[in-house]
Design an enzyme around this catalytic site. Structure first.
Site, mmCIF file in Angstrom:
data_model
loop_
_atom_site.group_PDB
_atom_site.id
_atom_site.type_symbol
_atom_site.label_atom_id
_atom_site.label_comp_id
_atom_site.label_asym_id
_atom_site.label_seq_id
_atom_site.Cartn_x
_atom_site.Cartn_y
_atom_site.Cartn_z
ATOM 1 N N SER A 95 0.326 -1.305 0.237
ATOM 2 C CA SER A 95 -0.207 0.021 -0.142
ATOM 3 C C SER A 95 1.072 1.191 0.118
ATOM 4 O O SER A 95 1.359 1.658 1.280
ATOM 5 C CB SER A 95 -0.665 0.213 1.461
ATOM 6 O OG SER A 95 -1.093 -1.169 1.541
ATOM 7 N N LYS A 170 -7.441 1.827 -1.845
ATOM 8 C CA LYS A 170 -6.256 1.671 -1.010
ATOM 9 C C LYS A 170 -6.911 2.508 0.346
ATOM 10 O O LYS A 170 -7.422 2.506 0.867
ATOM 11 C CB LYS A 170 -4.945 1.095 -1.055
ATOM 12 C CG LYS A 170 -4.461 0.555 -0.118
ATOM 13 C CD LYS A 170 -5.597 -0.250 1.288
ATOM 14 C CE LYS A 170 -4.591 -0.812 2.335
ATOM 15 N NZ LYS A 170 -5.456 -1.830 3.428
ATOM 16 N N LYS A 238 1.317 5.749 7.590
ATOM 17 C CA LYS A 238 1.626 6.321 6.685
ATOM 18 C C LYS A 238 0.607 5.974 5.329
ATOM 19 O O LYS A 238 0.668 6.950 4.537
ATOM 20 C CB LYS A 238 2.502 4.421 6.122
ATOM 21 C CG LYS A 238 3.266 4.490 4.319
ATOM 22 C CD LYS A 238 2.393 3.106 4.112
ATOM 23 C CE LYS A 238 2.248 2.248 4.558
ATOM 24 N NZ LYS A 238 1.631 0.948 3.747
HETATM 25 P P1 NAD Z 1 5.671 -6.116 7.546
HETATM 26 O O1 NAD Z 1 7.351 -5.121 7.693
HETATM 27 O O2 NAD Z 1 5.405 -7.435 7.846
HETATM 28 O O3 NAD Z 1 6.657 -7.204 5.705
HETATM 29 C C1 NAD Z 1 7.576 -6.060 4.650
HETATM 30 C C2 NAD Z 1 8.946 -7.489 4.322
HETATM 31 O O4 NAD Z 1 9.082 -6.424 3.259
HETATM 32 C C3 NAD Z 1 9.403 -7.820 5.327
HETATM 33 O O5 NAD Z 1 10.082 -8.587 5.627
HETATM 34 C C4 NAD Z 1 11.127 -6.382 5.062
HETATM 35 O O6 NAD Z 1 12.331 -7.458 5.721
HETATM 36 C C5 NAD Z 1 10.800 -6.765 3.668
HETATM 37 N N1 NAD Z 1 11.663 -5.476 2.655
HETATM 38 C C6 NAD Z 1 11.447 -4.232 3.341
HETATM 39 N N2 NAD Z 1 12.279 -3.624 2.483
HETATM 40 C C7 NAD Z 1 12.675 -4.399 1.272
HETATM 41 C C8 NAD Z 1 13.884 -4.818 0.490
HETATM 42 N N3 NAD Z 1 13.754 -3.041 -0.476
HETATM 43 N N4 NAD Z 1 13.735 -5.917 -0.309
HETATM 44 C C9 NAD Z 1 13.346 -6.709 -0.398
HETATM 45 N N5 NAD Z 1 12.703 -7.140 1.068
HETATM 46 C C10 NAD Z 1 12.164 -5.831 1.746
HETATM 47 O O7 NAD Z 1 4.755 -5.239 6.617
HETATM 48 P P2 NAD Z 1 3.317 -6.134 6.075
HETATM 49 O O8 NAD Z 1 2.568 -5.729 7.244
HETATM 50 O O9 NAD Z 1 3.085 -7.683 5.220
HETATM 51 O O10 NAD Z 1 2.482 -5.404 4.810
HETATM 52 C C11 NAD Z 1 3.181 -4.950 3.750
HETATM 53 C C12 NAD Z 1 2.631 -3.828 3.116
HETATM 54 O O11 NAD Z 1 0.794 -4.568 2.602
HETATM 55 C C13 NAD Z 1 2.467 -2.490 3.704
HETATM 56 O O12 NAD Z 1 2.287 -1.934 2.708
HETATM 57 C C14 NAD Z 1 0.942 -2.319 4.224
HETATM 58 O O13 NAD Z 1 0.891 -1.199 4.404
HETATM 59 C C15 NAD Z 1 -0.138 -2.987 3.887
HETATM 60 N N6 NAD Z 1 -0.667 -4.175 4.073
HETATM 61 C C16 NAD Z 1 -0.382 -4.933 5.415
HETATM 62 C C17 NAD Z 1 -1.401 -5.689 6.608
HETATM 63 C C18 NAD Z 1 -1.631 -5.934 7.150
HETATM 64 O O14 NAD Z 1 -2.495 -6.244 8.335
HETATM 65 N N7 NAD Z 1 0.149 -6.253 7.866
HETATM 66 C C19 NAD Z 1 -3.173 -5.929 5.645
HETATM 67 C C20 NAD Z 1 -2.391 -4.688 4.374
HETATM 68 C C21 NAD Z 1 -1.816 -4.447 3.803
#
Ligand code: NAD
Length: 296
Positions: A95, A170, A238
């Site tokens: 997102s 979103k 964010k």
């Molecule tokens: P998270 O922090 O758990 O996971 C993100 C992953 O990306 C981590 O494992 C991190 O190491 C990796 N990462 C970061 N930079 C990187 C790079 N340069 N190269 C490779 N890997 C990299 O976050 P999340 O909760 O999984 O959320 C991910 C996205 O999904 C966000 O944009 C969030 O807003 C969206 N989202 C999350 C949820 C939720 O409930 N957690 C729900 C809907 C949408």
């Protein structure tokens, strides 16, 4: 079956990748921290960079926290752009900013590849159960090509429009969720301070017009005091930042979105940036000098 690249295997990416693997797709995976070993044990190839993922996958999915992370994954050193060849599709399911998304899409298009922005709603449980809502922006041909993958990760899958429109949708989702959390928090705080049992109040409201998924799930969290994420406050900050910046550019006012953001800011100031976003109620409780507590 497709060769699928998957970059970013955190709270959301890991279960989404697991569902693609379960469906029989060959996975090429990368995370800057570490790759979940169960994926590798299931046959996924752990890559050394996003570039390697892009060179081996035909459809490359990205699921990282924020706009700068997507920028780094796509265009940074050893990034996706360095590994792409014409005819592939990049699918960003993070997102992020709709404005940056349009720029990213144009730069990927110049390499002869399609781009879809496809953020999701439904949280960790939705990712695990493959019931995510997926809101897509991009060309219809690319959407049809990636749809079989979306169907292994989600249920309500909609092509909203061109690049950026998925991310705009979103943000609309996140405005509704934040304001709904705030409303449920105020209502339960009011009821508890008035002397009613908040658990019974929630139960009583569940069938009526005030019923919502937020009342059901986050109302329960507020009463049970379970604020482990879930969805971290810093991620919702964010999203609302993108909403408020967008509103400024569009010259419109989103007064209650701004208030919800201030309440998240107050939580963060009290050490809560990694709390679940339902903990917004704690900011209301601080102002009231009163904490919701279950009576029975
Ligand atoms: P998270 O922090 O758990 O996971 C993100 C992953 O990306 C981590 O494992 C991190 O190491 C990796 N990462 C970061 N930079 C990187 C790079 N340069 N190269 C490779 N890997 C990299 O976050 P999340 O909760 O999984 O959320 C991910 C996205 O999904 C966000 O944009 C969030 O807003 C969206 N989202 C999350 C949820 C939720 O409930 N957690 C729900 C809907 C949408």
């Amino acid at each position: 079956m497709s060769n699928v690249g998957f970059i970013g295997l955190g709270i959301m990416g890991k279960p989404m990748a697991e569902n693609l693997q379960k469906a029989g797709h060959k996975l090429f995976v990368y995370d800057v921290v570490s790759v979940p070993q169960n994926l590798v044990a299931g046959g996924a190839v752990a890559c050394a960079s996003s570039k390697e993922v892009a060179s081996k996958g035909d459809i490359i999915v990205v699921m990282v926290p924020d706009t700068p992370h997507v920028d780094a994954v796509l265009f940074g050193k050893a990034g996706v752009a360095e590994g792409l060849s014409a005819g592939k599709v990049v699918v960003d399911m993070s997102s992020i900013s709709p404005i940056a998304t349009k720029d990213f899409a144009a730069r990927i298009n110049r390499l002869g590849c399609d781009y879809l922005d496809a953020p999701v709603s439904g949280g960790e449980v939705g990712a695990q159960q493959a019931t995510l809502t997926i809101m897509v922006g991009g060309p219809e041909t690319a959407f049809e090509r990636v749809k079989p993958l979306f169907e292994k990760m989600g249920k309500n899958i909609t092509l909203v429009g061109g690049n950026g429109d998925g991310q705009t949708t979103k943000i609309a989702n996140q405005i509704i969720v934040a304001l709904n959390i705030e409303a449920v928090g105020e209502a339960l705080l009011f009821a508890a301070k008035a002397g009613a049992d908040p658990a019974r109040v929630r139960q009583a409201l569940m069938g009526g017009f005030a019923s919502s998924r937020i009342l059901e799930l986050h109302g329960k969290r507020m009463i049970d005091r379970t604020f482990d994420p879930g969805f971290r406050i810093e991620l919702h900050q964010k999203d609302l930042n993108n909403a408020l910046q967008g509103a400024k550019a569009l010259q419109i006012s989103l007064p209650n979105t701004a208030t919800a953001q201030e309440l998240f800011n107050a939580c963060a100031a009290h050490g809560g940036k990694a709390w679940d976003h339902s903990a917004l109620v704690k900011a209301l409780e601080l102002m009231a000098d009163f904490e919701i507590a279950k009576k029975s």
